[in-house]
Motif scaffolding. Structure first.
Motif, PDB file in Angstrom:
ATOM      1  N   CYS A  82      -4.423   1.554  10.533  1.00  0.00           N
ATOM      2  CA  CYS A  82      -4.310   0.302   9.769  1.00  0.00           C
ATOM      3  C   CYS A  82      -2.883  -0.243   9.832  1.00  0.00           C
ATOM      4  CB  CYS A  82      -4.725   0.580   8.326  1.00  0.00           C
ATOM      5  SG  CYS A  82      -4.820  -0.866   7.269  1.00  0.00           S
ATOM      6  N   ILE A  84     -17.945   3.539   8.522  1.00  0.00           N
ATOM      7  CA  ILE A  84     -17.706   2.156   8.941  1.00  0.00           C
ATOM      8  C   ILE A  84     -17.210   2.153  10.373  1.00  0.00           C
ATOM      9  CG2 ILE A  84     -16.421   0.027   8.449  1.00  0.00           C
ATOM     10  CD1 ILE A  84     -16.064   1.009   5.603  1.00  0.00           C
ATOM     11  N   PRO A  95      -4.912  -1.899  -4.617  1.00  0.00           N
ATOM     12  CA  PRO A  95      -4.964  -2.634  -5.889  1.00  0.00           C
ATOM     13  C   PRO A  95      -4.446  -1.837  -7.082  1.00  0.00           C
ATOM     14  CG  PRO A  95      -7.172  -2.025  -5.159  1.00  0.00           C
ATOM     15  CD  PRO A  95      -6.255  -1.717  -4.027  1.00  0.00           C
ATOM     16  N   MET A 127      -6.011  -6.164   8.441  1.00  0.00           N
ATOM     17  CA  MET A 127      -6.864  -5.822   7.286  1.00  0.00           C
ATOM     18  C   MET A 127      -6.059  -5.619   6.003  1.00  0.00           C
ATOM     19  SD  MET A 127     -10.036  -5.360   6.618  1.00  0.00           S
ATOM     20  CE  MET A 127     -11.432  -4.281   6.725  1.00  0.00           C
ATOM     21  N   CYS A 184       0.854  -1.192   0.000  1.00  0.00           N
ATOM     22  CA  CYS A 184       0.000   0.000   0.000  1.00  0.00           C
ATOM     23  C   CYS A 184       0.889   1.240   0.000  1.00  0.00           C
ATOM     24  CB  CYS A 184      -0.933   0.003   1.207  1.00  0.00           C
ATOM     25  SG  CYS A 184      -2.200   1.301   1.083  1.00  0.00           S
ATOM     26  N   GLU A 212      -6.293  -3.959  12.987  1.00  0.00           N
ATOM     27  CA  GLU A 212      -5.129  -3.136  12.699  1.00  0.00           C
ATOM     28  C   GLU A 212      -3.837  -3.916  12.950  1.00  0.00           C
ATOM     29  OE1 GLU A 212      -6.930  -3.299  15.321  1.00  0.00           O
ATOM     30  OE2 GLU A 212      -6.113  -2.316  17.094  1.00  0.00           O
ATOM     31  N   VAL A 249     -13.752   5.250   7.834  1.00  0.00           N
ATOM     32  CA  VAL A 249     -13.703   4.530   9.112  1.00  0.00           C
ATOM     33  C   VAL A 249     -13.600   5.587  10.216  1.00  0.00           C
ATOM     34  CG1 VAL A 249     -12.400   2.898  10.523  1.00  0.00           C
ATOM     35  CG2 VAL A 249     -12.546   2.565   8.053  1.00  0.00           C
ATOM     36  N   MET A 259     -12.961  -1.790  13.330  1.00  0.00           N
ATOM     37  CA  MET A 259     -12.890  -3.180  13.823  1.00  0.00           C
ATOM     38  C   MET A 259     -11.466  -3.490  14.296  1.00  0.00           C
ATOM     39  SD  MET A 259     -15.014  -5.199  10.873  1.00  0.00           S
ATOM     40  CE  MET A 259     -14.428  -4.281   9.461  1.00  0.00           C
ATOM     41  N   ASP A 272     -10.897   9.128   4.891  1.00  0.00           N
ATOM     42  CA  ASP A 272     -11.269   9.154   6.306  1.00  0.00           C
ATOM     43  C   ASP A 272     -11.420  10.555   6.895  1.00  0.00           C
ATOM     44  OD1 ASP A 272     -11.337   6.287   6.568  1.00  0.00           O
ATOM     45  OD2 ASP A 272      -9.172   6.346   6.310  1.00  0.00           O
ATOM     46  N   THR A 288     -10.307   1.193  -3.368  1.00  0.00           N
ATOM     47  CA  THR A 288      -9.000   1.851  -3.520  1.00  0.00           C
ATOM     48  C   THR A 288      -8.893   3.037  -2.578  1.00  0.00           C
ATOM     49  OG1 THR A 288      -7.642   3.145  -5.062  1.00  0.00           O
ATOM     50  CG2 THR A 288      -9.989   3.159  -5.470  1.00  0.00           C
ATOM     51  N   ASN A 289      -7.653   3.432  -2.282  1.00  0.00           N
ATOM     52  CA  ASN A 289      -7.486   4.678  -1.537  1.00  0.00           C
ATOM     53  C   ASN A 289      -7.609   5.889  -2.457  1.00  0.00           C
ATOM     54  OD1 ASN A 289      -4.947   4.978  -2.810  1.00  0.00           O
ATOM     55  ND2 ASN A 289      -3.845   4.053  -1.097  1.00  0.00           N
TER      56      ASN A 289
HETATM   57  N1  SAM Z   1      -6.144   0.361  -0.202  1.00  0.00           N
HETATM   58  C1  SAM Z   1      -7.539   0.183  -0.458  1.00  0.00           C
HETATM   59  C2  SAM Z   1      -8.342   1.233   0.286  1.00  0.00           C
HETATM   60  O1  SAM Z   1      -7.759   2.109   0.904  1.00  0.00           O
HETATM   61  O2  SAM Z   1      -9.559   1.189   0.189  1.00  0.00           O
HETATM   62  C3  SAM Z   1      -8.076  -1.202  -0.150  1.00  0.00           C
HETATM   63  C4  SAM Z   1      -7.611  -1.889   1.091  1.00  0.00           C
HETATM   64  S1  SAM Z   1      -8.158  -1.151   2.603  1.00  0.00           S
HETATM   65  C5  SAM Z   1      -7.503  -2.297   3.752  1.00  0.00           C
HETATM   66  C6  SAM Z   1      -9.887  -1.500   2.539  1.00  0.00           C
HETATM   67  C7  SAM Z   1     -10.760  -0.781   3.516  1.00  0.00           C
HETATM   68  O3  SAM Z   1     -10.553  -1.314   4.803  1.00  0.00           O
HETATM   69  C8  SAM Z   1     -10.536   0.714   3.638  1.00  0.00           C
HETATM   70  O4  SAM Z   1     -11.772   1.366   3.436  1.00  0.00           O
HETATM   71  C9  SAM Z   1     -10.072   0.896   5.046  1.00  0.00           C
HETATM   72  O5  SAM Z   1     -10.483   2.107   5.576  1.00  0.00           O
HETATM   73  C10 SAM Z   1     -10.752  -0.270   5.731  1.00  0.00           C
HETATM   74  N2  SAM Z   1     -10.152  -0.643   7.004  1.00  0.00           N
HETATM   75  C11 SAM Z   1      -8.854  -0.821   7.287  1.00  0.00           C
HETATM   76  N3  SAM Z   1      -8.694  -1.177   8.573  1.00  0.00           N
HETATM   77  C12 SAM Z   1      -9.931  -1.208   9.126  1.00  0.00           C
HETATM   78  C13 SAM Z   1     -10.432  -1.508  10.422  1.00  0.00           C
HETATM   79  N4  SAM Z   1      -9.616  -1.847  11.405  1.00  0.00           N
HETATM   80  N5  SAM Z   1     -11.771  -1.435  10.630  1.00  0.00           N
HETATM   81  C14 SAM Z   1     -12.600  -1.109   9.610  1.00  0.00           C
HETATM   82  N6  SAM Z   1     -12.192  -0.834   8.359  1.00  0.00           N
HETATM   83  C15 SAM Z   1     -10.871  -0.881   8.116  1.00  0.00           C
END
Ligand code: SAM
Length: 345
Positions: A44, A205, A83, A340, A37, A211, A178, A208, A138, A113-114
């Motif tokens: 995270c 969201i 991705p 995650m 990433c 992390e 989140v 959870m 976020d 995606t971010n």
């Molecule tokens: N890099 C991409 C992104 O940023 O969307 C895809 C992977 S990222 C791990 C996927 C999603 O998981 C993101 O929306 C992120 O905010 C969320 N995410 C990561 N850690 C999390 C957690 N502990 N609880 C809830 N959502 C989480």
């Protein structure tokens, strides 16, 4: 660790559905195509860049995804890691666009995606056959956002990415946030405005315990009820009916009908009973739940020479063992072996 193989494998026909032992039909596959990433979001990551798990060749993901689709998967979400960092992504989507479900329908292809590289990639992704994109974001306040991602200049890039995705027709465009108390819970009302102004579906969201470090506590979670109450104070919300039983988000519109927000509440209002998902990690392991304690080495079987029928039988067997629910907040809760970013969100 793979589970023991059963003595008699189930017979798999092209029309078989993936159903678990709790009667849930699995039709949604999430595939991580890298666990690298380019962001180091504070909730995270611990702060180190770099891959932890191997990546498969794009052709291997394609073969495995096709095997899942032959069993009834209708929706594939590509994720990571990030991705958009993965070489071969466009070619993978082009190939997936040609895949038909057993009933002859088009496969629904989505991506999370971010958004950092989306300003350049949105149009080629759409042309390749991607249907929808979800962008993680976020904060709507630039300094807060960049304190979270730990990447200077990231806010402008993500907003540009969101606009490029909308212009390319990757809609309905969802923006996931989140929420964490003390980090970005001051952003709730700003996001409600953002949803209306940018014509995106903002989804909050609940945080959870997934992390890399140890940040999660019950107190840091901003609950669905608190989010609804706070938005209601500035912009009254009207609940929307669910479109399908397995929908994870509670949806709301605003009193004037302009804009939509959703709230995904896996902690305070768990929706495991309606879960329709299964995951494939970047190194080809099946995870039947985000919180699974075991993984199932599908790629290992493929590498060992198993044919598509054998791989399909293994998937059917593995899905049978899907966990009934997660145990967040309970005394027996155990964090999963992967965080995650390494599972694929
Ligand atoms: N890099 C991409 C992104 O940023 O969307 C895809 C992977 S990222 C791990 C996927 C999603 O998981 C993101 O929306 C992120 O905010 C969320 N995410 C990561 N850690 C999390 C957690 N502990 N609880 C809830 N959502 C989480």
């Amino acid at each position: 660790m793979a589970t023991a193989f059963p003595i008699a494998l189930p017979v798999v026909t092209p029309a078989s559905r993936l159903t678990d032992s709790h009667g849930r039909v699995i039709h949604d596959l999430r595939v991580s195509i890298t666990d690298r990433c380019n962001y180091k979001c504070i909730y995270c990551r611990t702060g180190e860049f770099g891959a932890q798990y191997p990546e498969l060749a794009i052709t291997d993901y394609l073969r495995l995804i096709k095997t899942f689709v032959s069993l009834g998967i209708e929706k594939v979400r590509l994720t990571g890691g990030e991705p958009l960092l993965r070489r071969g992504l466009i070619e993978l989507i082009e190939e997936l666009h040609c895949v038909r479900t057993p009933s002859g329908g088009q496969l629904d292809i989505a991506l999370t995606t971010n958004g950092h590289l989306l300003d350049v990639l949105a149009a080629p992704l759409k042309a390749a056959g991607l249907n929808r994109v979800t962008v993680s974001m976020d904060a709507v306040d630039a300094p807060t956002f960049e304190r979270i991602t730990r990447v200077p200049g990231s806010f402008k890039k993500v907003v540009a990415g969101i606009r490029a995705a909308r212009a390319a027709g990757l809609t309905p465009l969802k923006v996931n946030c989140v929420l964490m108390r003390g980090f970005n819970d001051g952003e709730i009302e700003g996001f409600a405005q953002f949803a209306r102004e940018e014509n995106v579906v903002v989804r909050f969201i609940e945080f959870m315990p997934l992390e890399e470090g140890r940040l999660w506590t019950p107190e840091i979670v901003v609950s669905l009820s608190e989010i609804v109450e706070r938005i209601n104070r500035v912009l009254p919300l009207t609940p929307l009916a669910p479109r399908e039983a397995s929908e994870t988000a509670r949806r709301y519109t605003f009193a004037d009908g302009v804009g939509e927000i959703g709230i995904i509440a896996p902690v305070t209002q768990a929706f495991c009973g309606a879960c329709s998902r299964i995951r494939l990690t970047s190194d080809g392991k099946i995870r039947t739940c985000l919180f699974s304690q075991v993984e199932h080495d599908l790629y290992g079987r493929m590498r060992a020479g198993e044919n598509d029928e054998q791989l399909a039988a293994y998937i059917v067997h593995t899905v049978q063992g899907k966990e009934a629910r997660h145990h967040i907040g309970e005394p027996d809760f155990l964090k999963p072996s992967r965080s995650m970013v390494h599972i694929g969100g």
